[in-house]
Design a protein around this motif. Structure first.
Motif, PDB file in Angstrom:
ATOM      1  N   ASN A   1       8.684   3.230   0.699  1.00  0.00           N
ATOM      2  CA  ASN A   1       9.594   4.440   0.382  1.00  0.00           C
ATOM      3  C   ASN A   1      10.788   4.173  -0.514  1.00  0.00           C
ATOM      4  O   ASN A   1      10.982   2.920  -0.741  1.00  0.00           O
ATOM      5  CB  ASN A   1      10.130   5.245   1.642  1.00  0.00           C
ATOM      6  CG  ASN A   1      10.778   4.377   2.459  1.00  0.00           C
ATOM      7  OD1 ASN A   1      11.082   3.175   2.087  1.00  0.00           O
ATOM      8  ND2 ASN A   1      11.602   4.978   3.453  1.00  0.00           N
ATOM      9  N   PRO A   2      11.393   5.155  -0.905  1.00  0.00           N
ATOM     10  CA  PRO A   2      12.692   4.803  -1.949  1.00  0.00           C
ATOM     11  C   PRO A   2      13.801   3.939  -1.147  1.00  0.00           C
ATOM     12  O   PRO A   2      14.432   3.000  -1.613  1.00  0.00           O
ATOM     13  CB  PRO A   2      13.167   6.164  -2.210  1.00  0.00           C
ATOM     14  CG  PRO A   2      11.980   7.212  -2.223  1.00  0.00           C
ATOM     15  CD  PRO A   2      11.348   6.475  -0.997  1.00  0.00           C
ATOM     16  N   ALA A   3      13.902   4.135   0.248  1.00  0.00           N
ATOM     17  CA  ALA A   3      15.033   3.315   0.852  1.00  0.00           C
ATOM     18  C   ALA A   3      14.457   2.104   0.777  1.00  0.00           C
ATOM     19  O   ALA A   3      15.394   1.203   0.730  1.00  0.00           O
ATOM     20  CB  ALA A   3      15.020   3.950   2.332  1.00  0.00           C
ATOM     21  N   LEU A   4      13.282   1.569   0.892  1.00  0.00           N
ATOM     22  CA  LEU A   4      12.762   0.250   0.934  1.00  0.00           C
ATOM     23  C   LEU A   4      13.209  -0.498  -0.472  1.00  0.00           C
ATOM     24  O   LEU A   4      13.712  -1.574  -0.491  1.00  0.00           O
ATOM     25  CB  LEU A   4      11.313  -0.095   1.236  1.00  0.00           C
ATOM     26  CG  LEU A   4      10.986  -1.455   1.412  1.00  0.00           C
ATOM     27  CD1 LEU A   4      11.288  -1.946   2.634  1.00  0.00           C
ATOM     28  CD2 LEU A   4       9.189  -1.475   1.365  1.00  0.00           C
ATOM     29  N   ALA A   5      12.957   0.339  -1.483  1.00  0.00           N
ATOM     30  CA  ALA A   5      13.048   0.051  -2.831  1.00  0.00           C
ATOM     31  C   ALA A   5      14.750  -0.442  -2.957  1.00  0.00           C
ATOM     32  O   ALA A   5      15.080  -1.473  -3.536  1.00  0.00           O
ATOM     33  CB  ALA A   5      12.774   0.887  -3.954  1.00  0.00           C
ATOM     34  N   GLY A   6      15.360   0.423  -2.598  1.00  0.00           N
ATOM     35  CA  GLY A   6      16.987   0.494  -2.533  1.00  0.00           C
ATOM     36  C   GLY A   6      17.324  -0.806  -2.046  1.00  0.00           C
ATOM     37  O   GLY A   6      18.295  -1.631  -2.395  1.00  0.00           O
ATOM     38  N   ILE A   7      16.975  -1.231  -0.808  1.00  0.00           N
ATOM     39  CA  ILE A   7      17.123  -2.136   0.113  1.00  0.00           C
ATOM     40  C   ILE A   7      16.972  -3.520  -0.662  1.00  0.00           C
ATOM     41  O   ILE A   7      18.064  -4.460  -0.504  1.00  0.00           O
ATOM     42  CB  ILE A   7      16.659  -2.366   1.520  1.00  0.00           C
ATOM     43  CG1 ILE A   7      17.188  -1.144   2.244  1.00  0.00           C
ATOM     44  CG2 ILE A   7      16.744  -3.608   2.302  1.00  0.00           C
ATOM     45  CD1 ILE A   7      16.321  -0.871   3.778  1.00  0.00           C
ATOM     46  N   TYR A   8      15.840  -3.522  -1.295  1.00  0.00           N
ATOM     47  CA  TYR A   8      15.565  -4.766  -2.205  1.00  0.00           C
ATOM     48  C   TYR A   8      15.988  -4.956  -3.545  1.00  0.00           C
ATOM     49  O   TYR A   8      15.752  -5.789  -4.136  1.00  0.00           O
ATOM     50  CB  TYR A   8      14.015  -4.695  -2.030  1.00  0.00           C
ATOM     51  CG  TYR A   8      13.385  -5.205  -0.753  1.00  0.00           C
ATOM     52  CD1 TYR A   8      14.063  -5.926   0.384  1.00  0.00           C
ATOM     53  CD2 TYR A   8      12.097  -4.792  -0.467  1.00  0.00           C
ATOM     54  CE1 TYR A   8      13.583  -6.111   1.432  1.00  0.00           C
ATOM     55  CE2 TYR A   8      11.595  -5.061   0.631  1.00  0.00           C
ATOM     56  CZ  TYR A   8      12.110  -5.697   1.756  1.00  0.00           C
ATOM     57  OH  TYR A   8      11.484  -6.132   2.769  1.00  0.00           O
ATOM     58  N   GLY A   9      16.850  -3.922  -4.020  1.00  0.00           N
ATOM     59  CA  GLY A   9      17.499  -3.625  -5.202  1.00  0.00           C
ATOM     60  C   GLY A   9      16.528  -3.282  -6.358  1.00  0.00           C
ATOM     61  O   GLY A   9      17.133  -3.467  -7.362  1.00  0.00           O
ATOM     62  N   TYR A  10      15.757  -2.448  -6.212  1.00  0.00           N
ATOM     63  CA  TYR A  10      14.887  -1.998  -7.219  1.00  0.00           C
ATOM     64  C   TYR A  10      15.323  -0.530  -7.163  1.00  0.00           C
ATOM     65  O   TYR A  10      15.632   0.240  -6.379  1.00  0.00           O
ATOM     66  CB  TYR A  10      13.347  -2.209  -6.955  1.00  0.00           C
ATOM     67  CG  TYR A  10      12.845  -3.585  -6.995  1.00  0.00           C
ATOM     68  CD1 TYR A  10      12.489  -4.089  -8.124  1.00  0.00           C
ATOM     69  CD2 TYR A  10      12.874  -4.345  -5.785  1.00  0.00           C
ATOM     70  CE1 TYR A  10      12.201  -5.449  -8.144  1.00  0.00           C
ATOM     71  CE2 TYR A  10      12.701  -5.777  -5.991  1.00  0.00           C
ATOM     72  CZ  TYR A  10      12.137  -6.284  -7.061  1.00  0.00           C
ATOM     73  OH  TYR A  10      11.777  -7.636  -7.204  1.00  0.00           O
ATOM     74  N   ALA A  11      15.080   0.090  -8.553  1.00  0.00           N
ATOM     75  CA  ALA A  11      15.328   1.594  -8.836  1.00  0.00           C
ATOM     76  C   ALA A  11      14.433   2.411  -8.355  1.00  0.00           C
ATOM     77  O   ALA A  11      14.778   3.598  -8.097  1.00  0.00           O
ATOM     78  CB  ALA A  11      15.507   1.615 -10.256  1.00  0.00           C
TER      79      ALA A  11
ATOM     80  N   LEU B   1       9.568  -1.651  -7.467  1.00  0.00           N
ATOM     81  CA  LEU B   1       9.421  -2.684  -6.470  1.00  0.00           C
ATOM     82  C   LEU B   1       7.934  -3.132  -6.396  1.00  0.00           C
ATOM     83  O   LEU B   1       7.867  -4.378  -6.066  1.00  0.00           O
ATOM     84  CB  LEU B   1       9.545  -2.088  -4.948  1.00  0.00           C
ATOM     85  CG  LEU B   1       9.238  -2.594  -3.723  1.00  0.00           C
ATOM     86  CD1 LEU B   1      10.118  -3.807  -3.679  1.00  0.00           C
ATOM     87  CD2 LEU B   1       9.413  -1.677  -2.655  1.00  0.00           C
ATOM     88  N   ARG B   2       6.989  -2.291  -6.395  1.00  0.00           N
ATOM     89  CA  ARG B   2       5.354  -2.796  -6.461  1.00  0.00           C
ATOM     90  C   ARG B   2       5.099  -3.784  -7.379  1.00  0.00           C
ATOM     91  O   ARG B   2       4.235  -4.628  -7.203  1.00  0.00           O
ATOM     92  CB  ARG B   2       4.695  -1.733  -6.264  1.00  0.00           C
ATOM     93  CG  ARG B   2       4.543  -0.642  -5.250  1.00  0.00           C
ATOM     94  CD  ARG B   2       3.831   0.562  -5.242  1.00  0.00           C
ATOM     95  NE  ARG B   2       3.505   1.112  -4.065  1.00  0.00           N
ATOM     96  CZ  ARG B   2       3.086   2.231  -3.885  1.00  0.00           C
ATOM     97  NH1 ARG B   2       2.719   3.014  -4.951  1.00  0.00           N
ATOM     98  NH2 ARG B   2       2.681   2.758  -2.697  1.00  0.00           N
ATOM     99  N   SER B   3       5.613  -3.252  -8.552  1.00  0.00           N
ATOM    100  CA  SER B   3       5.188  -4.374  -9.746  1.00  0.00           C
ATOM    101  C   SER B   3       6.158  -5.397  -9.690  1.00  0.00           C
ATOM    102  O   SER B   3       5.756  -6.611 -10.351  1.00  0.00           O
ATOM    103  CB  SER B   3       5.657  -3.668 -11.231  1.00  0.00           C
ATOM    104  OG  SER B   3       7.101  -3.156 -11.111  1.00  0.00           O
TER     105      SER B   3
ATOM    106  N   LEU C   1       0.688  -1.128   0.026  1.00  0.00           N
ATOM    107  CA  LEU C   1      -0.117   0.033  -0.051  1.00  0.00           C
ATOM    108  C   LEU C   1       0.928   1.368   0.087  1.00  0.00           C
ATOM    109  O   LEU C   1       0.376   2.153  -0.332  1.00  0.00           O
ATOM    110  CB  LEU C   1      -0.863  -0.063   1.374  1.00  0.00           C
ATOM    111  CG  LEU C   1      -1.800  -1.106   1.361  1.00  0.00           C
ATOM    112  CD1 LEU C   1      -2.682  -1.057   2.623  1.00  0.00           C
ATOM    113  CD2 LEU C   1      -2.769  -1.199   0.188  1.00  0.00           C
ATOM    114  N   LEU C   2       2.086   0.825   0.609  1.00  0.00           N
ATOM    115  CA  LEU C   2       3.047   2.209   0.747  1.00  0.00           C
ATOM    116  C   LEU C   2       4.263   1.749   0.786  1.00  0.00           C
ATOM    117  O   LEU C   2       4.609   0.749   1.466  1.00  0.00           O
ATOM    118  CB  LEU C   2       2.889   3.118   2.044  1.00  0.00           C
ATOM    119  CG  LEU C   2       3.525   4.478   2.279  1.00  0.00           C
ATOM    120  CD1 LEU C   2       2.797   5.576   2.755  1.00  0.00           C
ATOM    121  CD2 LEU C   2       4.837   4.064   3.242  1.00  0.00           C
TER     122      LEU C   2
END
Length: 659
Positions: A41-51, A56-58, A38-39
């Motif tokens: 942030n960019p830091a989460l995407a970066g941790i998981y390796g997404y730009a 990340l959501r897709s 649902l929400l």
């Protein structure tokens, strides 16, 4: 200046919170119950390796199944969430987009509606891969250090075995040859052989010093805490060390007030530390003075005792003094060549002081002399409870009380400060045919020995006023008393000190009644020689033992290993077996177990003679299978013969009880 009224303070709006979320360094998220975001942030995407958050959501439709490396870890996460509605600091390895594995720490809570239904989950994620990597490196370093320590201990054990085996032959044969030379009147040969024997024993002391250092480093050095008078202890130390100090024309001065009072600590460690320092001072001083001083000091709320050993010897430079307590270190190479030694004495002294809560230091000036200072707490409180001799009391209480003594019976003098031990020993020795005389302290005990001429003296180490070492030194130094056999019966495990001071046998509490009786009978009676089976793969050691025993009229049967030993037992039943541990084909551990499991041989006492440094694991394997363990090189011919006589006497005593 305009002041803002509290009621007018601006409350952060949605844009402020959004900015905080967007710029946070930790991953922040909200997920629906079905797992989609649902929400984020960019830091989460970066941790998981997404730009981006959109990627990340897709890319992650169901976070649990796609990210967690270990499904069981995900199941544990769900279980905790169901139980507590929150999880804090939950650590797991997960996959990044590119397939690499990282470690994360999650803080997650459940948000429920008014009816208790789960609306969504929210929380934070932190990348802890670097911390985990550091922890893994630390763990590997710790494992490597432990392995290195084990390897060092094993190396020392192996080296001690390899060195003690030939030393056993050197010391033993030099002793035999010296006795023969003295009997033949060949004094020139006798002197040379005495030098060989002395050198061999010195080398053995060096090996034992190395093993002491290893024992200290491994934390396996035991402490025995007791009360003692400081002035009396200093007087005894000075009397004992005086011949060493005076050897080079030095004068020993004791500079300490008689009102120092008492200490409660490990007396043996304190005495040994002072012996080491005084011996060191005498070694490096010639036609000078060595001073032993002591004082009591208050530091904070604790009392301390400071001992000083000063000399007028060669002294040291500041650089030499800075490394003098390091193991195997002396001032320089020329010092080692001229004065000898390994440089272990001062290291052991410092470690002993640290073990009992103190410290050692030195001040010195080249060409003027040195002053060593050890500072110790007046009362040491051990971390573990002190040992007790309850097991000894248990076996003594099974003895009938004494009635009337027969004056023809051998007299045993017991010197021990424990009145309960007096009563119990007296009762059970009477049953075995002994008269018993008891003393609570060393001074009275020495007087009783002089007036009553006992057949044997049984002596404790840990006593007030005058400890057992001091009593033993006086007994062996008195021409009227020196021939009386002395048996140590104590909880202090320092056989090396006992045999150095001249003890005839050394027994540790708690001890079996028949062991004790057998030793006393050995010194009061002469048992008939019997047959001894020697199981030893080293030919020189075998020949040495044969020579020793045959001179005392024993019949000797030899075997080169455990298998040959079992073959010999099929044809003979010896009174005793002397056994080495390290042998080919069948070692001593297996052989001893086979002997004990055979009803025809299970009664035969087994005395182990080994150069191996016995570990707790070794003792566990030998438990119940052997009677005694002797260290090669650490016993003389008389020690070995005394041990054999005592074991054969013990078998005879048991046979009498059975009959």
């Amino acid at each position: 200046m305009t002041h803002t009224h509290p009621s007018e303070t601006t409350i952060p709006g949605e844009s402020t919170y959004r900015s905080i979320v967007e710029h946070a360094i930790e991953g922040i998220f909200q997920t629906a119950p079905d797992g989609h975001y649902l929400l984020a942030n960019p830091a989460l995407a970066g941790i998981y390796g997404y730009a981006s958050v959109e990627e990340l959501r897709s890319g992650v439709k169901e976070i649990g199944r796609q990210l967690y490396v270990d499904p069981a870890r995900r199941d544990e996460f769900i279980r905790l969430m169901n139980e507590k509605d929150a999880v804090w600091g939950f650590e797991s390895p997960i996959y990044r987009k590119n397939g690499n594995i990282i470690w994360i720490s999650e803080n997650v809570r459940v948000i429920r509606g008014e009816n208790g239904e789960v609306l969504y989950y929210e929380g934070t994620v932190e990348d802890i891969s670097e911390r985990k990597r550091a922890e893994e490196e630390l763990r590997r370093a710790k494992t490597a250090a432990e392995e290195a320590s084990r390897s060092k201990s094993q190396f020392l054990a192996n080296m001690s075995h390899e060195l003690r085996t030939p030393l056993n032959a050197i010391i033993g044969y030099s002793e035999l040859l010296r006795e023969e030379a003295e009997e033949m009147g060949e004094e020139s040969f006798s002197g040379d052989l005495r030098k060989i024997e002395k050198a061999g024993k010195h080398l053995l002391e060096l090996i034992n010093g190395v093993l002491d250092i290893a024992k200290i480093e491994a934390g396996k050095m035991e402490l025995h805490v007791e009360n003692f008078d400081i002035a009396d202890m200093l007087r005894e130390v000075a009397n004992t060390i005086s011949p060493v100090i005076q050897k080079k024309g030095n004068q020993l001065i004791v500079d300490a007030p008689p009102t120092l009072g008492t200490m409660r600590t490990d007396l043996t460690k304190v005495r040994q530390s002072l012996f080491n320092l005084l011996g060191n001072a005498g070694k490096f001083t010639e036609n000078g003075r060595v001073t032993l001083g002591a004082s009591r000091k208050n530091l904070g709320d604790q009392e301390w005792i400071e001992f000083q050993v000063s000399d007028t010897g060669i002294g040291m430079t500041p650089e030499q003094a800075a490394k003098i307590f390091e193991p195997f270190t002396q001032a320089d190479a020329s010092t080692t060549r001229k004065y000898g030694g390994t440089g272990l004495g001062l290291t052991i002294t410092r470690e002993f002081c640290r073990l009992i809560g103190g410290e050692a230091k030195v001040t010195s000036k080249l060409g003027t002399g040195s002053t060593f200072i050890i500072t110790l707490p007046a009362e040491f409180i051990p971390s573990a409870s002190e040992e007790n001799n309850g097991a000894l009391t248990d076996f003594l209480q099974r003895v009938e009380p004494q009635t009337e003594e027969d004056l023809d019976q051998p007299l045993v003098l017991l010197i021990d400060d424990d009145l309960t031990i007096h009563d119990l020993v007296k009762r059970f020795l009477h049953k075995e045919g002994f008269r018993t005389l008891c003393s609570q302290n060393g001074v009275d005990g020495i007087e009783l020995a002089r007036t009553c001429n006992p057949s044997v003296i049984v002596l404790d180490v840990m006593m007030p006023t005058m400890d057992g070492w001091s009593v033993l030194s006086r007994l062996k130094g008195d021409p009227e008393l020196s021939q009386i056999p002395v048996v140590m019966l104590t909880m202090v495990n320092d056989k090396a000190m006992g045999y150095t001071l001249g003890v005839d046998d050394y027994m540790l509490k708690p001890i079996e009644r028949m062991d004790f009786v057998g030793v006393l009978k050995r010194f009061c009676d002469q048992s008939k020689p019997g047959t001894v089976l020697v199981v030893e793969d080293d030919q020189p050691s075998r020949e040495l033992v044969r020579d020793m025993l045959e001179r005392d009229k024993y019949t000797v049967v030899e075997a080169r290993n455990g298998l040959e030993g079992l073959e010999r037992l099929a044809t003979i039943v010896p009174e005793l077996i002397l056994l080495d541990l390290m042998m080919p084909e069948m070692d001593g551990f297996e052989f001893a177990a086979e002997v004990r499991n055979n009803p025809l041989t299970s009664h035969i006492p087994i005395v182990v003679m080994t150069a191996k440094d016995i570990t707790p694991e070794d003792r566990a394997r030998l438990e119940g299978n052997v009677t005694r363990v002797l260290q090669k090189g650490a016993y003389s011919r008389d020690d070995l013969l005394s041990e054999i006589r005592s074991r054969i006497v013990k078998i005879g005593a048991r046979a009498e009880l059975v009959s």
